[in-house]
Write an enzyme that holds these catalytic residues in place. Structure first.
Site, PDB file in Angstrom:
ATOM      1  N   GLY A 123       1.029  -1.211  -0.213  1.00  0.00           N
ATOM      2  CA  GLY A 123      -0.284  -0.111  -0.302  1.00  0.00           C
ATOM      3  C   GLY A 123       0.909   1.662   0.622  1.00  0.00           C
TER       4      GLY A 123
ATOM      5  N   GLY B  61       0.408  -5.411   1.215  1.00  0.00           N
ATOM      6  CA  GLY B  61      -0.971  -5.502  -0.006  1.00  0.00           C
ATOM      7  C   GLY B  61      -0.698  -6.056  -1.268  1.00  0.00           C
TER       8      GLY B  61
ATOM      9  CD  GLU C 284       1.456  -5.381   5.957  1.00  0.00           C
ATOM     10  OE1 GLU C 284       0.900  -5.833   5.123  1.00  0.00           O
ATOM     11  OE2 GLU C 284       2.381  -6.797   7.161  1.00  0.00           O
TER      12      GLU C 284
ATOM     13  CG  ASP D 239      -3.806  -4.928   5.282  1.00  0.00           C
ATOM     14  OD1 ASP D 239      -3.077  -5.197   4.645  1.00  0.00           O
ATOM     15  OD2 ASP D 239      -4.479  -3.874   5.060  1.00  0.00           O
TER      16      ASP D 239
END
Length: 385
Positions: A72, A119, A142, A150
């Site tokens: 991300g 991601g 993360e 995630d």
């Protein structure tokens, strides 16, 4: 929406239609192909259109430059920190898209060269075929910046053998291409110099027949032999330590193992764990453990809640402090609040896991006839603007 820096007329995702083959190229090489709101929207548009197109049989995804995708766009999140829910739309669209990638109806191949993190790795791990090389680097780091694992990885990691998932999620440990295949996070290892030739071979197949695609990849792939010092050879230690009930107990157990002969590798991992956000670590461990009992849609809905509550700084601003220290000021000296595990109250962690009202969850359509419904545009988030 948080602002993202996009060069005018730059195509951040390229989509090519080659008879029965469809080729997606993540095209932000200078930014290591990080995932922005525009990237998510384009990916969703291509994948929906091609799943419905009878002529499209084989989908290939790759990254331009030296990365597949570094995950991300952290700067986008940081820049939106003072605007309420500035990143809600891109988060919603991404988790909704993750479900469709996991359950896609056409044959998919990811050609994963270079960095594949966070991601970005969600565009690799769920694919029917994911091809990695000696230059592939994977991690889900993360938790270290006050976030959580995630994009479906609370589900993926929780289903890895033993307690490898907790280890990867809490430590952000890196795996190379061989280790990814051995761990089941990728399907084939192909030397990087053969990757362009493999891509041409797959395009020339002009078919989505799974057996034909598998045979073509196997022409170029080599059998994986783990290096002697691979962390995957430390399974008994990982399972012993990372099966503990709490982060504090995991660290204590890991410290005990570090003092034993031959366990020098643990020192650097422990150092990283202890520097990570205490709040991020506690949320992440619980999320992975919950993932074992959840379906993929349940995990994605949970991840959406966690992300929004973390970005709203509902119990801590650690995620913004973590991004600041890592990518903005680059001083690598985050000041966590609270600063230690024993000060992160379980009752506060409970708050970020609380379900939203049903129509404010990610609306994942599990019935075939409504497979591509539940888009952001049809949610109260969009209609209330």
């Amino acid at each position: 929406m948080a602002q993202e820096v996009v060069i005018p007329n730059e195509e951040v995702v390229l989509g090519e239609e080659l008879d029965h083959v469809r080729l997606i190229t993540l095209n932000r090489p200078r930014q290591l192909n990080v995932i922005s709101s525009k990237v998510v929207s384009l990916l969703a548009d291509y994948l929906e259109r091609w799943e419905k197109d009878n002529k499209a049989e084989l989908i290939i995804i790759k990254g331009a430059g030296r990365a597949f995708s570094a995950g991300g766009d952290l700067k986008m999140f940081y820049d939106g920190r003072k605007s309420k829910d500035s990143c809600l739309e891109v988060v919603y669209r991404m988790y909704w898209l993750c479900y469709h990638i996991h359950t896609y109806k056409k044959t998919q191949v990811a050609l994963v060269h270079g960095i594949s993190m966070g991601g970005g790795a969600s565009l690799m791990a769920p694919m029917k075929f994911s091809v990695v090389t000696e230059k592939t680097v994977f991690s889900t780091p993360e938790a270290s910046i006050g976030f959580h694992t995630d994009c479906g990885f609370s589900y993926i990691h929780s289903h890895l053998p033993g307690h490898l998932g907790e280890y990867l999620a809490l430590t952000g440990a890196r795996l190379n291409g061989k280790e990814l295949v051995a761990a089941g996070l990728a399907t084939h290892f192909v030397p990087s110099e053969k990757l362009p030739e493999l891509e041409k071979r797959l395009i020339s197949l002009n078919s989505g027949d799974k057996n034909a695609v598998k045979s073509a990849i196997e022409e170029f792939s080599v059998e994986v032999q783990l290096d002697e010092d691979s962390v995957l050879n430390k399974k008994s230690i990982i399972d012993e330590c990372f099966s503990k009930d709490s982060v504090a107990e995991i660290i204590k157990s890991f410290e005990a193992e570090a003092s034993k002969e031959g366990n020098g590798w643990i020192g650097a991992v422990l150092k990283g764990l202890k520097r990570s956000s205490p709040t991020g670590l506690k949320i992440t461990l619980r999320s992975i453990r919950d993932g074992r009992k959840q379906t993929l849609p349940e995990s994605l809905k949970k991840e959406f809640r966690l992300t929004m509550n973390i970005l709203r700084a509902s119990i801590s601003e650690d995620v913004y402090e973590g991004i600041r220290a890592l990518t903005i000021d680059k001083d690598n000296a985050p000041k966590w609040d609270p600063p230690s595990l024993d000060q992160v109250e379980d009752e506060k962690v409970d708050l970020v896991f609380q379900p939203f009202k049903e129509d404010l969850e990610v609306l994942i359509p599990e019935k075939e006839e409504s497979r591509w419904h539940g888009k952001y545009e049809t949610t109260p988030y969009a209609t209330s603007k």
